[in-house]
Design a protein around this motif. Structure first.
Motif, PDB file in Angstrom:
ATOM      1  N   PHE A  39       0.906  -1.259  -0.045  1.00 19.54           N
ATOM      2  CA  PHE A  39       0.075  -0.009   0.043  1.00 19.54           C
ATOM      3  C   PHE A  39       0.772   1.285   0.067  1.00 19.54           C
ATOM      4  CE2 PHE A  39      -3.078   3.086   2.348  1.00 19.54           C
ATOM      5  CZ  PHE A  39      -3.864   3.176   1.083  1.00 19.54           C
ATOM      6  N   LYS A  40       1.940   1.341   0.573  1.00 24.21           N
ATOM      7  CA  LYS A  40       2.843   2.330   0.694  1.00 24.21           C
ATOM      8  C   LYS A  40       3.386   2.549  -0.724  1.00 24.21           C
ATOM      9  CE  LYS A  40       5.745   5.473   2.445  1.00 24.21           C
ATOM     10  NZ  LYS A  40       6.044   6.446   1.528  1.00 24.21           N
ATOM     11  N   ARG A  41       4.024   1.356  -1.465  1.00 24.14           N
ATOM     12  CA  ARG A  41       4.407   1.680  -2.659  1.00 24.14           C
ATOM     13  C   ARG A  41       3.319   2.294  -3.666  1.00 24.14           C
ATOM     14  NH1 ARG A  41       7.970  -3.783  -3.850  1.00 24.14           N
ATOM     15  NH2 ARG A  41       8.965  -4.026  -1.667  1.00 24.14           N
ATOM     16  N   TYR A  42       2.030   1.688  -3.448  1.00 24.31           N
ATOM     17  CA  TYR A  42       0.961   2.156  -4.345  1.00 24.31           C
ATOM     18  C   TYR A  42       0.804   3.684  -4.000  1.00 24.31           C
ATOM     19  CZ  TYR A  42      -3.678   2.975  -6.563  1.00 24.31           C
ATOM     20  OH  TYR A  42      -4.748   3.491  -7.273  1.00 24.31           O
ATOM     21  N   CYS A  43       0.872   4.095  -2.848  1.00 25.64           N
ATOM     22  CA  CYS A  43       0.682   5.576  -2.586  1.00 25.64           C
ATOM     23  C   CYS A  43       1.900   6.198  -2.961  1.00 25.64           C
ATOM     24  CB  CYS A  43       0.456   5.856  -0.826  1.00 25.64           C
ATOM     25  SG  CYS A  43      -1.110   5.182  -0.357  1.00 25.64           S
ATOM     26  N   ASP A  44       3.056   5.789  -2.813  1.00 29.73           N
ATOM     27  CA  ASP A  44       4.214   6.745  -3.704  1.00 29.73           C
ATOM     28  C   ASP A  44       3.969   6.747  -5.175  1.00 29.73           C
ATOM     29  OD1 ASP A  44       5.248   6.824  -1.130  1.00 29.73           O
ATOM     30  OD2 ASP A  44       6.898   5.264  -1.335  1.00 29.73           O
ATOM     31  N   TYR A  45       3.635   5.723  -5.508  1.00 27.59           N
ATOM     32  CA  TYR A  45       3.308   5.580  -7.052  1.00 27.59           C
ATOM     33  C   TYR A  45       2.370   6.641  -7.459  1.00 27.59           C
ATOM     34  CZ  TYR A  45       2.355   3.991 -11.831  1.00 27.59           C
ATOM     35  OH  TYR A  45       1.985   4.026 -13.021  1.00 27.59           O
ATOM     36  N   THR A  46       1.159   6.625  -6.861  1.00 27.89           N
ATOM     37  CA  THR A  46       0.357   7.677  -7.122  1.00 27.89           C
ATOM     38  C   THR A  46       0.540   9.107  -6.757  1.00 27.89           C
ATOM     39  OG1 THR A  46      -1.148   6.861  -5.414  1.00 27.89           O
ATOM     40  CG2 THR A  46      -1.292   5.654  -7.440  1.00 27.89           C
ATOM     41  N   LYS A  47       1.460   9.099  -5.814  1.00 31.46           N
ATOM     42  CA  LYS A  47       1.617  10.507  -5.211  1.00 31.46           C
ATOM     43  C   LYS A  47       0.418  10.680  -4.210  1.00 31.46           C
ATOM     44  CE  LYS A  47       5.194  11.988  -8.324  1.00 31.46           C
ATOM     45  NZ  LYS A  47       5.504  10.937  -9.062  1.00 31.46           N
ATOM     46  N   GLN A  48      -0.091   9.830  -3.793  1.00 31.36           N
ATOM     47  CA  GLN A  48      -1.398  10.443  -2.919  1.00 31.36           C
ATOM     48  C   GLN A  48      -1.238   9.650  -1.605  1.00 31.36           C
ATOM     49  OE1 GLN A  48      -4.461  11.863  -4.232  1.00 31.36           O
ATOM     50  NE2 GLN A  48      -3.103  12.345  -6.138  1.00 31.36           N
ATOM     51  N   THR A  49      -1.687  10.284  -0.499  1.00 27.07           N
ATOM     52  CA  THR A  49      -1.869   9.801   0.639  1.00 27.07           C
ATOM     53  C   THR A  49      -3.079   8.784   0.836  1.00 27.07           C
ATOM     54  OG1 THR A  49      -3.293  11.526   1.668  1.00 27.07           O
ATOM     55  CG2 THR A  49      -1.056  11.746   1.782  1.00 27.07           C
ATOM     56  N   PRO A  50      -3.147   7.938   1.823  1.00 27.01           N
ATOM     57  CA  PRO A  50      -4.460   7.084   2.219  1.00 27.01           C
ATOM     58  C   PRO A  50      -5.736   7.982   2.145  1.00 27.01           C
ATOM     59  CG  PRO A  50      -2.746   6.353   3.446  1.00 27.01           C
ATOM     60  CD  PRO A  50      -2.138   7.565   2.970  1.00 27.01           C
ATOM     61  N   ASP A  51      -5.805   9.233   3.074  1.00 24.29           N
ATOM     62  CA  ASP A  51      -6.833  10.031   2.946  1.00 24.29           C
ATOM     63  C   ASP A  51      -7.273  10.841   1.695  1.00 24.29           C
ATOM     64  OD1 ASP A  51      -7.142   9.484   5.634  1.00 24.29           O
ATOM     65  OD2 ASP A  51      -5.798  11.271   6.412  1.00 24.29           O
ATOM     66  N   GLN A  52      -6.170  10.997   0.967  1.00 28.97           N
ATOM     67  CA  GLN A  52      -6.562  11.277  -0.460  1.00 28.97           C
ATOM     68  C   GLN A  52      -6.905  10.520  -1.313  1.00 28.97           C
ATOM     69  OE1 GLN A  52      -2.506  12.741  -1.223  1.00 28.97           O
ATOM     70  NE2 GLN A  52      -3.143  14.942  -1.149  1.00 28.97           N
ATOM     71  N   LEU A  53      -6.708   9.118  -1.166  1.00 27.21           N
ATOM     72  CA  LEU A  53      -7.193   8.065  -2.229  1.00 27.21           C
ATOM     73  C   LEU A  53      -8.635   7.940  -1.553  1.00 27.21           C
ATOM     74  CD1 LEU A  53      -4.412   5.686  -2.185  1.00 27.21           C
ATOM     75  CD2 LEU A  53      -5.058   6.865  -3.966  1.00 27.21           C
ATOM     76  N   ILE A  54      -8.975   7.903  -0.506  1.00 30.16           N
ATOM     77  CA  ILE A  54     -10.425   7.857   0.061  1.00 30.16           C
ATOM     78  C   ILE A  54     -11.022   9.155  -0.626  1.00 30.16           C
ATOM     79  CG2 ILE A  54     -11.996   8.152   2.071  1.00 30.16           C
ATOM     80  CD1 ILE A  54     -10.612   5.232   1.560  1.00 30.16           C
ATOM     81  N   ALA A  55     -10.697  10.166  -0.430  1.00 22.99           N
ATOM     82  CA  ALA A  55     -11.541  11.469  -1.158  1.00 22.99           C
ATOM     83  C   ALA A  55     -11.414  11.326  -2.351  1.00 22.99           C
ATOM     84  CB  ALA A  55     -10.844  12.931  -0.677  1.00 22.99           C
ATOM     85  N   LEU A  56     -10.592  10.680  -3.171  1.00 26.87           N
ATOM     86  CA  LEU A  56     -10.962  10.293  -4.654  1.00 26.87           C
ATOM     87  C   LEU A  56     -12.001   9.639  -4.949  1.00 26.87           C
ATOM     88  CD1 LEU A  56      -7.394  10.305  -6.213  1.00 26.87           C
ATOM     89  CD2 LEU A  56      -8.909  12.261  -6.536  1.00 26.87           C
ATOM     90  N   LYS A  57     -12.106   8.617  -4.288  1.00 24.18           N
ATOM     91  CA  LYS A  57     -12.988   7.384  -4.170  1.00 24.18           C
ATOM     92  C   LYS A  57     -14.445   8.006  -4.108  1.00 24.18           C
ATOM     93  CE  LYS A  57     -14.832   3.552  -4.605  1.00 24.18           C
ATOM     94  NZ  LYS A  57     -15.008   2.615  -5.756  1.00 24.18           N
ATOM     95  N   VAL A  58     -14.764   8.896  -2.853  1.00 26.05           N
ATOM     96  CA  VAL A  58     -15.895   9.635  -2.678  1.00 26.05           C
ATOM     97  C   VAL A  58     -16.259  10.465  -3.887  1.00 26.05           C
ATOM     98  CG1 VAL A  58     -16.825  11.222  -1.056  1.00 26.05           C
ATOM     99  CG2 VAL A  58     -15.700   9.199  -0.198  1.00 26.05           C
TER     100      VAL A  58
END
Length: 66
Positions: A39-58
């Motif tokens: 998950f850390k690798r994915y966040c680094d790749y997308t340049k997003q934090t976990p909270d930012q990924l949730i906001a994008l999903k919402v």
């Protein structure tokens, strides 16, 4: 034994409210280590934090209805 790298990743993930919630739902410690690593690798790749990924999903879910 937990390595320094694993400890840093766990601290990083726990620094986000959504990261804490997600980590609590994972059962075994071994699974937590593996998931946190990827998950850390994915966040680094997308340049997003976990909270930012949730906001994008919402945001994406809200746009589906428009």
């Amino acid at each position: 034994m937990i390595s320094d790298k694993e400890l840093q990743r766990a601290k990083w993930l726990n620094s986000f409210s959504n990261g804490q919630k997600w980590l609590e739902k994972i059962g075994s410690a071994n699974t937590q280590k593996i998931f946190t690593d990827y998950f850390k690798r994915y966040c680094d790749y997308t340049k997003q934090t976990p909270d930012q990924l949730i906001a994008l999903k919402v945001q994406g879910l809200q746009n589906v209805g428009t």
